[in-house]
Design a protein around this motif. Structure first.
Motif, PDB file in Angstrom:
ATOM      1  N   MET A   1      12.464   8.329 -11.674  1.00 34.39           N
ATOM      2  CA  MET A   1      11.151   7.904 -11.438  1.00 34.39           C
ATOM      3  C   MET A   1       9.814   8.247 -12.288  1.00 34.39           C
ATOM      4  N   HIS A   2       8.928   7.733 -12.429  1.00 38.99           N
ATOM      5  CA  HIS A   2       7.843   8.102 -13.514  1.00 38.99           C
ATOM      6  C   HIS A   2       6.706   8.972 -12.871  1.00 38.99           C
ATOM      7  N   GLY A   3       6.688   8.856 -11.515  1.00 39.62           N
ATOM      8  CA  GLY A   3       5.586   9.555 -10.838  1.00 39.62           C
ATOM      9  C   GLY A   3       4.364   9.291 -11.061  1.00 39.62           C
ATOM     10  N   TYR A   4       4.147   7.777 -10.875  1.00 40.50           N
ATOM     11  CA  TYR A   4       2.911   7.343 -11.066  1.00 40.50           C
ATOM     12  C   TYR A   4       1.829   7.578 -10.192  1.00 40.50           C
ATOM     13  N   GLU A   5       0.760   8.103 -10.491  1.00 39.97           N
ATOM     14  CA  GLU A   5      -0.587   8.576  -9.601  1.00 39.97           C
ATOM     15  C   GLU A   5      -1.781   7.510  -9.239  1.00 39.97           C
ATOM     16  N   ASN A   6      -1.914   6.588 -10.250  1.00 43.73           N
ATOM     17  CA  ASN A   6      -2.972   5.625 -10.302  1.00 43.73           C
ATOM     18  C   ASN A   6      -2.432   4.286 -10.288  1.00 43.73           C
ATOM     19  N   VAL A   7      -2.838   3.612  -9.103  1.00 45.68           N
ATOM     20  CA  VAL A   7      -2.164   2.337  -9.006  1.00 45.68           C
ATOM     21  C   VAL A   7      -3.408   1.307  -9.156  1.00 45.68           C
ATOM     22  N   LEU A   8      -3.345   0.113  -9.831  1.00 51.98           N
ATOM     23  CA  LEU A   8      -4.260  -0.896  -9.941  1.00 51.98           C
ATOM     24  C   LEU A   8      -3.467  -2.058  -9.440  1.00 51.98           C
ATOM     25  N   ILE A   9      -4.277  -2.558  -8.298  1.00 56.10           N
ATOM     26  CA  ILE A   9      -3.852  -3.828  -7.508  1.00 56.10           C
ATOM     27  C   ILE A   9      -4.531  -4.827  -8.128  1.00 56.10           C
ATOM     28  N   VAL A  10      -4.017  -5.855  -8.658  1.00 57.69           N
ATOM     29  CA  VAL A  10      -4.808  -7.267  -9.240  1.00 57.69           C
ATOM     30  C   VAL A  10      -4.692  -8.101  -7.886  1.00 57.69           C
ATOM     31  N   GLY A  11      -6.169  -8.367  -7.492  1.00 59.68           N
ATOM     32  CA  GLY A  11      -6.472  -9.682  -6.567  1.00 59.68           C
ATOM     33  C   GLY A  11      -7.644  -9.004  -5.727  1.00 59.68           C
ATOM     34  N   SER A  12      -7.608 -10.033  -4.739  1.00 60.81           N
ATOM     35  CA  SER A  12      -8.954  -9.712  -3.796  1.00 60.81           C
ATOM     36  C   SER A  12      -8.848 -10.090  -2.403  1.00 60.81           C
ATOM     37  N   GLY A  13      -7.490 -10.562  -2.107  1.00 67.64           N
ATOM     38  CA  GLY A  13      -7.383 -11.085  -0.840  1.00 67.64           C
ATOM     39  C   GLY A  13      -6.973 -10.173   0.042  1.00 67.64           C
ATOM     40  N   GLY A  14      -6.613 -10.549   1.588  1.00 71.02           N
ATOM     41  CA  GLY A  14      -6.080  -9.899   2.486  1.00 71.02           C
ATOM     42  C   GLY A  14      -4.482  -9.299   2.176  1.00 71.02           C
ATOM     43  N   ARG A  15      -3.754  -9.975   1.214  1.00 67.03           N
ATOM     44  CA  ARG A  15      -2.472  -9.744   0.911  1.00 67.03           C
ATOM     45  C   ARG A  15      -2.541  -8.542   0.024  1.00 67.03           C
ATOM     46  N   GLU A  16      -3.697  -8.399  -0.958  1.00 67.14           N
ATOM     47  CA  GLU A  16      -3.872  -7.320  -1.747  1.00 67.14           C
ATOM     48  C   GLU A  16      -4.192  -6.059  -0.861  1.00 67.14           C
ATOM     49  N   HIS A  17      -5.284  -6.357   0.040  1.00 74.22           N
ATOM     50  CA  HIS A  17      -5.683  -5.247   0.669  1.00 74.22           C
ATOM     51  C   HIS A  17      -4.487  -4.653   1.351  1.00 74.22           C
ATOM     52  N   ALA A  18      -3.529  -5.407   2.152  1.00 73.54           N
ATOM     53  CA  ALA A  18      -2.310  -4.816   2.887  1.00 73.54           C
ATOM     54  C   ALA A  18      -1.642  -4.290   1.777  1.00 73.54           C
ATOM     55  N   LEU A  19      -1.167  -4.678   0.738  1.00 69.78           N
ATOM     56  CA  LEU A  19      -0.445  -4.107  -0.110  1.00 69.78           C
ATOM     57  C   LEU A  19      -0.739  -2.557  -0.745  1.00 69.78           C
ATOM     58  N   GLY A  20      -2.110  -2.789  -1.097  1.00 71.76           N
ATOM     59  CA  GLY A  20      -2.683  -1.539  -1.321  1.00 71.76           C
ATOM     60  C   GLY A  20      -2.723  -0.451  -0.368  1.00 71.76           C
ATOM     61  N   TRP A  21      -3.042  -0.721   1.072  1.00 72.84           N
ATOM     62  CA  TRP A  21      -2.899   0.203   2.166  1.00 72.84           C
ATOM     63  C   TRP A  21      -1.560   0.567   2.493  1.00 72.84           C
ATOM     64  N   LYS A  22      -0.615  -0.130   2.128  1.00 71.86           N
ATOM     65  CA  LYS A  22       0.713   0.554   2.416  1.00 71.86           C
ATOM     66  C   LYS A  22       1.080   1.440   1.162  1.00 71.86           C
ATOM     67  N   ILE A  23       0.729   0.947  -0.040  1.00 73.42           N
ATOM     68  CA  ILE A  23       1.174   1.822  -1.384  1.00 73.42           C
ATOM     69  C   ILE A  23       0.515   3.115  -1.099  1.00 73.42           C
ATOM     70  N   SER A  24      -0.809   3.153  -0.766  1.00 77.69           N
ATOM     71  CA  SER A  24      -1.584   4.444  -0.594  1.00 77.69           C
ATOM     72  C   SER A  24      -0.953   5.392   0.260  1.00 77.69           C
ATOM     73  N   GLN A  25       0.264   4.856   1.280  1.00 80.37           N
ATOM     74  CA  GLN A  25       0.825   5.883   2.020  1.00 80.37           C
ATOM     75  C   GLN A  25       1.939   6.809   1.287  1.00 80.37           C
ATOM     76  N   ASN A  26       2.031   6.444  -0.249  1.00 78.22           N
ATOM     77  CA  ASN A  26       3.007   7.028  -0.825  1.00 78.22           C
ATOM     78  C   ASN A  26       2.381   8.391  -1.244  1.00 78.22           C
ATOM     79  N   GLU A  27       3.028   9.524  -1.033  1.00 72.26           N
ATOM     80  CA  GLU A  27       2.240  10.873  -1.271  1.00 72.26           C
ATOM     81  C   GLU A  27       1.832  11.233  -2.680  1.00 72.26           C
ATOM     82  N   HIS A  28       2.385  10.348  -3.619  1.00 72.11           N
ATOM     83  CA  HIS A  28       2.281  10.840  -4.941  1.00 72.11           C
ATOM     84  C   HIS A  28       0.857  10.029  -5.663  1.00 72.11           C
ATOM     85  N   ILE A  29       0.706   8.956  -4.935  1.00 75.62           N
ATOM     86  CA  ILE A  29      -0.449   8.077  -5.263  1.00 75.62           C
ATOM     87  C   ILE A  29      -1.847   8.865  -5.176  1.00 75.62           C
ATOM     88  N   GLN A  30      -2.871   9.131  -6.079  1.00 79.43           N
ATOM     89  CA  GLN A  30      -3.840   9.857  -5.760  1.00 79.43           C
ATOM     90  C   GLN A  30      -4.864   8.735  -5.791  1.00 79.43           C
TER      91      GLN A  30
END
Ligand code: GLY
Length: 428
Positions: A1-30
């Motif tokens: 695993m790379h241990g990424y801390e910063n995630v860039l979500i490309v897009g501006s819709g409800g799908r992207e908001h939901a994806l980001g909300w879920k991904i932010s639950q990963n403990e390594h994402i800052q």
């Protein structure tokens, strides 16, 4: 695993908001950054999803792992560009994204790899298309070959409706170059179903079942839209059917794309029609991304850590992961749109009534919203909000979502939504 801390979500819709909300639950994402995001997504950077070079520059300077929501940048080759700069990104290459960006490619691919889909012909010549319509003895579905924001599919009930659709596409070119060619296919009557998988090029992990509502008005009337609501799971889908989809649809895509030198890595969406009289599934379309609004209820119900699966897919290690765990409850997503969507609509209205109190069973994901200069939340697009709930039963989930919907307002005459989202599940 790379241990990424910063995630860039490309897009501006409800799908992207939901994806980001879920991904932010990963403990390594800052840090979670959206390009260009919306009024609900927190940290946004003002770079358009199709400005690939600027996105690459940003991802490099901010040390981001990038996840792509919409189809346009994928079809333009965002993954190829990022990969050429050694920037980590999740999504299919331009060639693999052709499964969505060219219906002609996709239908021919299905035929070649024996994936169940209805009979079809491709046309670029108006007279030849008309001649074909006169000769067939079945109802037709007319599709633009290229991307059309979910609006390029015309289901015809008669020959004259089919001819009108062919005229709109091949003569009037309502979607520009996307309708240089059209597909005419045999209409299959039944119930639609959306099945999605996370793919790593060699293997895949299926997500739970979901159903969306594409027509603008109640009882499936009105024009096709990007999606007016959804629910998950679709409880009549059995484990045996899921295995059938895996074996006859997803596995052949993975194998076929590999054999064509286009391994598919990313979210793969199969839009299915379960034929009424036979129960047989037909693939209506593939999309090279998560569905919107299917993503919203799926993210609400997913109990596993999505980002771990994305990282595993990046490392071609999906087959070492356990199956994804899902909340057994039901989720319903009601899309609130600007009045007039998917045609003309006005924006700029102040949105009131969103419940910001923490409730794990209710989430309002944003699509066409922004904060104006006074920091007020205003409408800025056709699809505005995805009100998404969880309930012990489908009725509970419907009630919870609509209770919130009826609380939200940006003007009686300026908003619309379907009132029957989820009711198909009550019927079955
Ligand atoms: N909900 C259909 C789509 O995302 O294309």
């Amino acid at each position: 695993m790379h241990g990424y801390e910063n995630v860039l979500i490309v897009g501006s819709g409800g799908r992207e908001h939901a994806l980001g909300w879920k991904i932010s639950q990963n403990e390594h994402i800052q840090r979670l950054i959206y390009a260009n995001g919306n009024g609900g997504t927190g940290e946004n950077v003002s770079i358009a999803p199709n400005d690939i070079e600027a996105l690459a520059e940003y991802a490099k300077n901010n040390n981001c792992y990038t996840i792509v929501g919409p189809e346009l940048p994928l079809s333009m080759g965002i993954v190829d560009v990022f990969s050429s700069f050694d920037l980590p990104i999740f999504g299919p290459t331009k060639s693999a994204a052709k499964l969505e960006s060219s219906k002609e490619y996709s239908k021919n691919f299905m035929k070649k790899h024996s994936i169940p889909t209805s009979d079809f012909q491709v046309f670029s010549d108006y007279e030849k298309a008309l001649d074909f319509i006169e000769r067939i003895d079945y109802q037709a579905v007319i599709k633009a070959d290229g991307l059309a924001a979910g609006k390029g599919v015309f289901v015809s009930n008669s020959k004259s409706e089919a001819i009108d659709s062919i005229d709109l596409l091949l003569n009037k070119k309502i979607f520009g170059e996307s309708c240089n060619k059209i597909i005419i296919e045999k209409r299959v009557v039944g119930e639609e179903l959306s099945m999605m998988a996370i793919c790593d090029g060699n293997s895949f992990t299926m997500l739970d079942s979901c159903r969306d509502y594409k027509r603008a008005f109640d009882n499936d009337r009105g024009p096709n839209t990007g999606g007016m609501g959804s629910y998950s799971p679709v409880s009549e889908i059995t484990e045996i059917e899921r295995e059938y989809f895996a074996e006859k649809i997803f596995q052949p895509v993975i194998n076929g794309m590999n054999s064509e030198g286009n391994p598919f890595k990313g979210f793969l969406y199969a839009g299915l029609m379960i034929e009424k009289h036979t129960g047989k599934p037909f693939v209506l379309e593939f999309n090279s991304r998560m569905g919107d609004p299917e993503c919203q209820p799926l993210m609400m119900r997913m109990q596993s850590d999505l980002f771990q699966y994305i990282e595993a897919a990046e490392n071609q290690a999906l087959d070492s992961m356990k199956p994804i765990e899902w909340n057994k409850k039901f989720s319903v997503c009601v899309i609130m749109t600007s009045k007039g969507y998917p045609d003309k609509y006005e924006t700029g209205y102040t949105i009131k009534g969103i419940n910001n109190e923490y409730d794990p069973d209710l989430k309002v994901f944003h699509s066409g919203t922004k904060l104006n200069q006074n920091n007020e939340l205003v409408t800025s697009g056709g699809r505005v909000l995805s009100v998404t709930s969880i309930g012990n039963t489908i009725s509970d989930a419907i009630d919870k979502a609509y209770k919130q919907v009826y609380n939200i307002s940006w003007g009686e005459d300026q908003q619309q939504f379907r009132k029957d989202i989820g009711t198909r599940a009550l019927e079955s």
